[in-house]
Every structure is written in C-alpha cells, then in structure tokens.
Design a protein around this motif. Structure first.
Motif, PDB file in Angstrom:
ATOM      1  N   GLY A 201      -1.791  -0.503   1.683  1.00 53.99           N
ATOM      2  CA  GLY A 201      -0.403  -0.561   2.166  1.00 53.99           C
ATOM      3  C   GLY A 201      -0.311  -0.220   3.638  1.00 53.99           C
ATOM      4  N   GLY A 202      -1.242   0.619   4.096  1.00 56.57           N
ATOM      5  CA  GLY A 202      -1.245   1.019   5.505  1.00 56.57           C
ATOM      6  C   GLY A 202      -1.553  -0.117   6.460  1.00 56.57           C
ATOM      7  N   LEU A 203      -2.218  -1.171   5.947  1.00 52.98           N
ATOM      8  CA  LEU A 203      -2.545  -2.322   6.801  1.00 52.98           C
ATOM      9  C   LEU A 203      -1.297  -3.106   7.194  1.00 52.98           C
ATOM     10  CD1 LEU A 203      -5.735  -3.707   4.994  1.00 52.98           C
ATOM     11  CD2 LEU A 203      -5.642  -2.363   7.102  1.00 52.98           C
ATOM     12  N   ALA A 204      -0.207  -2.910   6.444  1.00 48.04           N
ATOM     13  CA  ALA A 204       1.031  -3.661   6.731  1.00 48.04           C
ATOM     14  C   ALA A 204       1.501  -3.419   8.159  1.00 48.04           C
ATOM     15  CB  ALA A 204       2.120  -3.272   5.737  1.00 48.04           C
ATOM     16  N   ALA A 205       1.260  -2.198   8.636  1.00 46.25           N
ATOM     17  CA  ALA A 205       1.616  -1.876  10.024  1.00 46.25           C
ATOM     18  C   ALA A 205       0.388  -2.086  10.902  1.00 46.25           C
ATOM     19  CB  ALA A 205       2.093  -0.434  10.128  1.00 46.25           C
ATOM     20  N   ASP A 206       0.584  -2.719  12.046  1.00 44.59           N
ATOM     21  CA  ASP A 206      -0.524  -2.851  13.003  1.00 44.59           C
ATOM     22  C   ASP A 206       0.077  -2.933  14.398  1.00 44.59           C
ATOM     23  OD1 ASP A 206       0.379  -5.470  13.373  1.00 44.59           O
ATOM     24  OD2 ASP A 206      -1.175  -6.354  12.114  1.00 44.59           O
ATOM     25  N   ASP A 207      -0.741  -3.253  15.388  1.00 47.58           N
ATOM     26  CA  ASP A 207      -0.223  -3.217  16.760  1.00 47.58           C
ATOM     27  C   ASP A 207       0.837  -4.283  17.025  1.00 47.58           C
ATOM     28  OD1 ASP A 207      -2.018  -5.219  16.521  1.00 47.58           O
ATOM     29  OD2 ASP A 207      -3.375  -4.535  18.104  1.00 47.58           O
ATOM     30  N   ARG A 208       0.933  -5.264  16.157  1.00 45.07           N
ATOM     31  CA  ARG A 208       1.987  -6.275  16.306  1.00 45.07           C
ATOM     32  C   ARG A 208       3.174  -6.028  15.374  1.00 45.07           C
ATOM     33  NH1 ARG A 208      -0.124 -11.266  18.345  1.00 45.07           N
ATOM     34  NH2 ARG A 208       1.211 -12.484  16.957  1.00 45.07           N
ATOM     35  N   HIS A 209       3.019  -5.096  14.461  1.00 42.37           N
ATOM     36  CA  HIS A 209       4.072  -4.834  13.467  1.00 42.37           C
ATOM     37  C   HIS A 209       4.220  -3.323  13.307  1.00 42.37           C
ATOM     38  CE1 HIS A 209       2.453  -8.847  12.571  1.00 42.37           C
ATOM     39  NE2 HIS A 209       3.659  -9.160  12.161  1.00 42.37           N
ATOM     40  N   ASP A 210       5.174  -2.754  14.066  1.00 43.68           N
ATOM     41  CA  ASP A 210       5.367  -1.302  14.053  1.00 43.68           C
ATOM     42  C   ASP A 210       6.313  -0.952  12.897  1.00 43.68           C
ATOM     43  OD1 ASP A 210       5.528   1.360  14.717  1.00 43.68           O
ATOM     44  OD2 ASP A 210       7.077   1.039  16.242  1.00 43.68           O
ATOM     45  N   LEU A 211       5.729  -0.583  11.778  1.00 43.84           N
ATOM     46  CA  LEU A 211       6.523  -0.326  10.569  1.00 43.84           C
ATOM     47  C   LEU A 211       6.265   1.096  10.076  1.00 43.84           C
ATOM     48  CD1 LEU A 211       5.530  -3.647   8.707  1.00 43.84           C
ATOM     49  CD2 LEU A 211       7.622  -3.259  10.030  1.00 43.84           C
ATOM     50  N   PRO A 212       7.314   1.794   9.634  1.00 40.97           N
ATOM     51  CA  PRO A 212       7.140   3.169   9.131  1.00 40.97           C
ATOM     52  C   PRO A 212       6.698   3.169   7.669  1.00 40.97           C
ATOM     53  CG  PRO A 212       9.459   2.569   9.158  1.00 40.97           C
ATOM     54  CD  PRO A 212       8.716   1.365   9.653  1.00 40.97           C
ATOM     55  N   ILE A 213       5.470   3.596   7.427  1.00 39.39           N
ATOM     56  CA  ILE A 213       4.920   3.579   6.072  1.00 39.39           C
ATOM     57  C   ILE A 213       4.352   4.953   5.728  1.00 39.39           C
ATOM     58  CG2 ILE A 213       3.119   2.567   4.600  1.00 39.39           C
ATOM     59  CD1 ILE A 213       3.437   0.028   6.447  1.00 39.39           C
ATOM     60  N   VAL A 214       4.746   5.465   4.585  1.00 44.02           N
ATOM     61  CA  VAL A 214       4.226   6.740   4.095  1.00 44.02           C
ATOM     62  C   VAL A 214       3.489   6.447   2.788  1.00 44.02           C
ATOM     63  CG1 VAL A 214       4.847   9.010   3.177  1.00 44.02           C
ATOM     64  CG2 VAL A 214       6.054   8.105   5.185  1.00 44.02           C
ATOM     65  N   ILE A 215       2.238   6.925   2.694  1.00 44.22           N
ATOM     66  CA  ILE A 215       1.404   6.626   1.524  1.00 44.22           C
ATOM     67  C   ILE A 215       1.166   7.897   0.711  1.00 44.22           C
ATOM     68  CG2 ILE A 215      -0.822   5.682   0.756  1.00 44.22           C
ATOM     69  CD1 ILE A 215      -0.977   4.203   3.459  1.00 44.22           C
ATOM     70  N   LEU A 216       1.247   7.750  -0.598  1.00 46.67           N
ATOM     71  CA  LEU A 216       0.898   8.867  -1.491  1.00 46.67           C
ATOM     72  C   LEU A 216      -0.387   8.510  -2.231  1.00 46.67           C
ATOM     73  CD1 LEU A 216       4.463   9.726  -2.862  1.00 46.67           C
ATOM     74  CD2 LEU A 216       3.095  11.053  -1.220  1.00 46.67           C
ATOM     75  N   PHE A 217      -1.457   9.247  -1.922  1.00 43.28           N
ATOM     76  CA  PHE A 217      -2.793   8.986  -2.473  1.00 43.28           C
ATOM     77  C   PHE A 217      -3.079   9.882  -3.681  1.00 43.28           C
ATOM     78  CE2 PHE A 217      -3.161   8.068   2.097  1.00 43.28           C
ATOM     79  CZ  PHE A 217      -3.812   6.854   2.095  1.00 43.28           C
ATOM     80  N   PRO A 218      -3.843   9.395  -4.643  1.00 41.08           N
ATOM     81  CA  PRO A 218      -4.256  10.277  -5.742  1.00 41.08           C
ATOM     82  C   PRO A 218      -5.181  11.391  -5.273  1.00 41.08           C
ATOM     83  CG  PRO A 218      -5.203   8.074  -6.011  1.00 41.08           C
ATOM     84  CD  PRO A 218      -4.302   8.022  -4.820  1.00 41.08           C
ATOM     85  N   GLU A 219      -5.838  11.167  -4.136  1.00 43.42           N
ATOM     86  CA  GLU A 219      -6.784  12.178  -3.627  1.00 43.42           C
ATOM     87  C   GLU A 219      -6.076  13.390  -3.011  1.00 43.42           C
ATOM     88  OE1 GLU A 219      -7.088   8.925  -3.092  1.00 43.42           O
ATOM     89  OE2 GLU A 219      -9.154   8.300  -3.529  1.00 43.42           O
ATOM     90  N   ILE A 220      -4.796  13.223  -2.667  1.00 44.45           N
ATOM     91  CA  ILE A 220      -4.061  14.292  -1.984  1.00 44.45           C
ATOM     92  C   ILE A 220      -3.000  14.857  -2.940  1.00 44.45           C
ATOM     93  CG2 ILE A 220      -2.584  14.851  -0.001  1.00 44.45           C
ATOM     94  CD1 ILE A 220      -5.316  13.913   0.904  1.00 44.45           C
ATOM     95  N   PRO A 221      -3.117  16.129  -3.331  1.00 44.33           N
ATOM     96  CA  PRO A 221      -2.113  16.702  -4.248  1.00 44.33           C
ATOM     97  C   PRO A 221      -0.704  16.538  -3.663  1.00 44.33           C
ATOM     98  CG  PRO A 221      -3.950  18.211  -3.955  1.00 44.33           C
ATOM     99  CD  PRO A 221      -4.143  17.117  -2.958  1.00 44.33           C
TER     100      PRO A 221
END
Lengths: 419, 419
Positions: A201-221
């Motif tokens: 999901g983090g790939l959705a934002a890049d230097d041509r697409h400045d998008l606010p994305i917050v990810i919730l990972f299973p690795e991070i409580p």
C-alpha cells in the motif's frame, strides 16, 4: 529410459498466477516427451492424490494449457488440507505411495506455500525410506511472500500491484471528497502473519503522487494513541488520509485486533473485518467521516491487473521445477534470485526443502519506518521491481476471457479411501 | 461578441471518469477562444462558487488537461453539499449570482447526478428571474446509473466493468477452494436505491463462463428463505456460489438490511456492511464456509480497468455540454442515445432539466429474472455494450500515472461568505 508419469497439484489459497506455474510445469514437461510419460494433476490438490482423483492433462489442448498463464484461481482445484505427521497418520502417506505406484508416478510437483513445502518434504522422505523412486519438487506459491530462501514468492507481486493501485485510486477518490464529506478511507488487506501485502500500500505514494498513507502491519503491535495521532496529523496536512490495515494486525497482548470482540450499534457481535473496526475507532475518537473496503479474494484473484514480473516468475518456477527433476534433484524448490534491483535483474536458483519447510519470513524491521506506520526506502527498492509490467489477459465482450479446463478423470485402479 | 467566462464544477460521489468529462469541457472550450474567456473550476464543487474559491484552469498545460481523461477522482475536488430551496435560503443563491457576476461567468457547467441537476436547474431559474444572463448546463455523472432520459450515465459503465470482472475473478477463486474450504463468496457493491451495479455482477457468467451467481437487488425485498434456497441449490450443483449484494438491499418493510443508523449530509442512510451480514446468515443457516469483500471506493475509483465506452461517453458529454452552450441552450443536459445494441451504436441528445432533476431511474422489473436473483437477457443486452473496451491509463513503475493539477486560485473580489 522408462518414461514415468508426473503428478502436479495446487495447494492452499490460490493466486492470480498459480496457473502460470501450472502452465510452466505442463508446457515444459510436454517439451520432453522422451523423458516424461503422462502429466497428471490432482483434483483439489493433495486430496486428489489421496482419493485417487487424478486428472489427465494430456487431454487438454496446447491452447488451453497456454491460457492457464492468464487465468486466475486454481485450474485443477486447490485444497486446504494439511497431512498429519507421519507418526500421527502413516496410513495417509502409505495411501499416497499406493496411488503413486498404481499410476507409475515418478515426479511429484507440489505448488504451494510453507505447509505444502512440508508435505512435499515428507513425500520425498517417505519415498526414500520405502525405496520407491519418486522425485518431490516444491513449486513456490504464496501471496503472503513469507517463504524463506527465495527473494520473493510467485503470487505476491500481483497482489502487491493490486493493493498499490487500489490504494492510489481510492486516495484520489477520498482526496476529492474530503472538503465536505469522507476524510478517511480504510482498506483491509490480507497477510495474517507477515506485512508484505500491507507494505505494498505504501507504493501508492511516490515522488509523483504525494498521498497520505498510514499502514498497520502485523509485525507492529497496535498502538491506538500513536495511530490516531498519525492519522490526525495527515488529515491536518492533507485534509484526508488513507489507512491500509493488515487483517493480521495485533494488540500488544498478541491477540488479533479482528478477534477482539467489538459490537455494532445494535449490540450484535462484530461480524468480522478489521477495516470497519479501525474506521469506527477513527470516527469515534477523531470524528472523521469514513469509508472502508475489504479487498479479500479480489486482491488475490485480480488477474486482470497482474504484475508481468510476477507472471514471469510464476511461469519460470514451474519450468524450473521440471528442469530440476530432469537434473535428478529431489526435495528441492526452485527459487527466485535477485541480482540487481535497479534495473531489476533476476535468475533462478534452488533451495533444499529441509531449509524451506515451516519457516516464515516476516518483514525485516528496517523495511518498516521508525514510527511503525510506513515503509522505508529499502523496502520500496525491494518491492518496486515485483509490481513491474502489466500482463493483461485477453478480453472478450468487455471481460477477461479465462479458461476452464475439461479436467477429465483418470480411471481409478484402487479401492476407495476415506479421508 | 463578449467573451464571458466559464464556471465548471464537480458534484457528489466521484467516479473513474468524471475527469474525462472535465477534460471534454475544458478541451472543447479551449478550442473556441473566440467564444469563451477564462475557464474556471470550482474548488470542491459548488462550495467553491459559494466561497469564491475558483481555480484558473488556464494555468494548466494541455498535457495536464489531456491526462484528466485517464485520472480517477475529482481533479478540482467534489462536494456533498446540496443547496437548500430558494425559499429556504435565498441568500445562498444570491451569493452564487454575486460570485458569477464578479467573475463575469456566463456559463455554468455542473457535473453530477440527480441532486446536482436540481441545483443546476435552480441556478438557471434564478439567473433568469434576475435577468442575469447565464447558461446552466448539467453534465451527467453517476455510478448509480439512475438519471432519466439518458440511456446510461457516465461513470456507470466503468463500475459495471469493475464489478463484473471482480465477480468473475473471485468466482474462479472460490471454485478452486470449495472442495475443502470456502464455498461462498459475497461481494457487496454500491447502489443505494437502484440495482444497476449489482446487475453488472451477472455479466461475470456468460456462455463461455458457467458460474453460479446469486444477486440481491434493492428493487426486490429481501426474502431470506428464498435466498437461502437459491444459494443452497447453486452449491448443490456447482459446489460453490458467488453472491453479489447491493448495499441498498431492503427488508420487506422497506428498511435497509444494513442500515447502521448513520446518515450522510443529504440525509441518505449511510450504508456499508451488508456483505458480512449476508455471509453470516449463510454460515448460520446453511453452514457453508465463506469469504466476503466490500469493494466500496475501489469500484468507483478503479480507473485502471475503466470501460473504454464509458470513457468515451464521459468525454463526449463534456464536449456536448460546451456545444450546447454555443448553441445558446440553457437548463439542459446532454444525453447518451442508444441507436443499436449489437453492434453498439450511440449518439448524443439533450434533455431539459425540468424533466431530469430529482427523478430516479430504477431497474425495470423485466431486467431482473422472475425469481428475483439474476438478470434477464434484455438486461444483459443493455449492459453488455457499456463495459466494452479497456481504456488503460499509462503506467509508470508498475502503477497508473495519474495527474495532480496545480489548481491555482483565482484572486477573490468579494467579502468572505460563511456557508
């Protein structure tokens, strides 16, 4: 040289490209008629072997087999059926051997994830112990991308591409609506134990697409306060925020958030789905209007937008499995070897199944940003090549034209076996 | 001839192709420099007009405007903000006129659905009553496909294509899993009051793809027993079943099945979450293992797989709106006119807004099968052309490359206005 028969089967959750591996196995085996006899497939995976439900793929046209390359799902049927340990149920393994002997199977190709690698290894060991010559080769497949010793797993690249596209597109949508309506979009993605899919999901934002994305990972409580603070910051800066949440996100005590037992407004137990839970939390604590989506099977069946790189990988491991068999190898798995990331270069290798079975590769901590809610440049460099290229299927009347095989049964030779 | 300025705005839920209409409006208007002055857009729809937040699209390059054709969402921001009736809030309408006068707006292009057509009509009437010459043209847009007098609505064809593909792909997935695991897949789709989007799920099955699909339409009161019987029959015959459920499916007493009690700013019930409810019902009554997905924004933002026909329609109504303005028309909407279904042929017409505003076109009963759970051949013949063709956006680094405009503000001339 005796031309012994092949048994190929699909296992576990299917993917957009598992049939591309089947295509690689069958087309390659067909190109060595002097080496291989019949090419059988198990109907519904290993269950087909146990119940002697074999399919004769020789009755499928070359065109149908070629069309497997662009058809999602498991063309022969898959299964969720884990063989017990040899000690617990030796009868099952002996039955497998009986079926393989009855149909003169010399090659066992098992297309699946970690559990299947374990099954494959057991078959190899049993055949060895019974002095029954069978080569067991595991063909890697899992959207979870959690197999060790291979740079990536066929099936993952296409899911990653699907989730990255979905996140980008939905972000454009919510950005349009946020002034007077929806400010938060929550997308739930698969990956019960490893956050590879969520990371995409983090790939959705890049230097041509400045998008606010917050990810919730299973690795991070899950830290509710930190999460809400981050979402709030993004909304303050952008006016909206997209949240990509893994189905496997866990509370600090290790319980899945989705199993935490919330209730809807009527007091009914929450019917499942961590996305609505996260959306409701945000609404409750921050007051933002939200939408949420659960991609579920759409993400792993989305062959219409498969990654061309992933399709090539999937086909290649199928082909390589047959080539390893020709080299006389046993209890091995072909692997994807990355030699460069930019421009991407890769080749094939192999791993012995002892080192593959039941090992789970999680996201390295340095792939996740320090705050735990995003991906790092090293993660991006890893993921980027895996979603490259569009391998569009043919379309007929506006829809992808997928193949359904005839799947003609091979005549049974043995008594019925109850699972 | 005085070259008066254009005001264009986007309204309501955005779509994969609303920007293609914006592209049609702007490119066409740019091609008549002798007729039109500046081309302004409202930032966040009509709210931009009320607050005098205008965007000067003249500062965008031709390449950026052309890229709108393949970019989802609303490039200038949309809004969910319904103007009150003139009697309730004449101040709002007078403010609109003040802004239009201050910026010498002679053309009001409003891109939206039924509510927006009503707003557009009010603007036309007020301008007329104030003897302020402004031509108000409505540019049709709604994924719900529920506007009257046009054969279809731009935005719908791409959602229909998305849902048909998703249903086909997920059906291939569940078909692979059903022997030992998931037998039911439930997909929740949009469409509060009209079942057009749900109907598109029925296209997933055709003479080349025999798939068991059961559809729940908002037009058919939910009959739990009949529904469960139909699902049970499909599982008996195929081993699995896909269910496409509209978010707007209702109980016999008229309540939404999934009404969670919240409402959007228009007072519409805010829906979402009927898929898990249906899945749980099936599990509870029939015992089948299930998966469910909620497509939500993914379906209406899925520009990566937009229908080429829909993109052409969307662009054409934008262009036609400008041409209607050039012809001196007022209070009208360009329409899509079907002249043949197979092969599909279409042209453009126009409708007067009095006959469009606040009229909702539901599915005709003869588009739904007698049992209420499927589509009929006449429905298929209607839908089929609307999903034809793939209008792929350009891809960069594995992802669709969408444009973000500069959206430079026009200098304000009026005092602040509180909404």
């Amino acid at each position: 040289m005796t031309r012994r028969n092949i048994f190929y089967a699909q296992s576990g959750g299917v993917t957009a490209v598992i049939n591309a591996s089947a295509c690689g196995v069958i087309e390659t085996a067909r190109s060595y008629p002097e080496c291989f006899g019949k090419i059988y497939a198990g109907r519904n995976g290993i269950v087909g072997a146990l119940t002697e439900n074999l399919i004769d793929t020789g009755l499928e046209s070359d065109a149908s087999i070629a069309a497997l390359r662009h058809t999602p799902g498991g063309a022969f049927g898959s299964c969720r059926y884990k063989l017990k340990s040899m000690d617990e149920n030796r009868t099952q393994f002996e039955r497998l051997m009986s079926v393989f002997k009855a149909h003169d199977i010399g090659y066992f190709f098992y297309n699946g994830g970690g559990d299947s690698a374990d099954t494959c290894l057991k078959v190899a060991r049993l055949a060895d112990s019974l002095d029954f010559p069978i080569q067991a080769i595991h063909v890697p497949k899992t959207i979870d991308n959690d197999l060790p010793l291979t740079d990536c797993c066929p099936g993952f690249g296409s899911v990653a591409k699907y989730i990255a596209i979905a996140t980008r597109e939905a972000s454009f949508d919510v950005a349009s609506m946020c002034a007077t309506s929806t400010q938060i979009f929550v997308l739930e993605v698969m990956g019960r134990h490893a956050g590879w899919i969520a990371a995409a999901g983090g790939l959705a934002a890049d230097d041509r697409h400045d998008l606010p994305i917050v990810i919730l990972f299973p690795e991070i409580p899950f830290d509710s306060a930190a999460f809400l603070a981050r979402v709030s910051e993004k909304v303050a800066q952008y006016g909206y925020c997209s949240v990509v949440v893994s189905e496997g996100v866990k509370l600090p005590d290790g319980r899945f958030l989705a199993d935490a037992g919330t209730r809807d407004v009527f007091g009914h137990a929450q019917l499942g789905g961590v996305a609505p839970m996260i959306a409701a939390l945000i609404k409750d604590k921050l007051g933002y209007k939200h939408h949420w989506a659960v991609a579920d099977y759409l993400q792993r069946a989305g062959r219409h937008i498969a990654s061309a790189t992933d399709v090539e990988h999937a086909y290649a491991v199928g082909r390589a499995a047959v080539e390893l068999a020709l080299e006389g190898r046993n209890a091995v798995m072909p692997t994807i070897v990355r030699t460069a990331s930019s421009p991407y270069q890769w080749g094939l290798g192999s791993a012995v199944l002892e080192e593959v079975a039941n090992v789970e590769k999680k996201m390295p901590r340095d792939f996740i940003s320090v705050d735990g809610f995003g991906i790092t440049p090293v993660c991006r460099a890893y993921l980027q090549p895996l979603i490259q290229g569009e391998d569009y299927p043919p379309f007929v009347q506006g829809l992808p034209d997928y193949v359904r095989l005839k799947n003609v049964a091979v005549t049974k030779k043995l008594p019925v076996f109850e699972l």
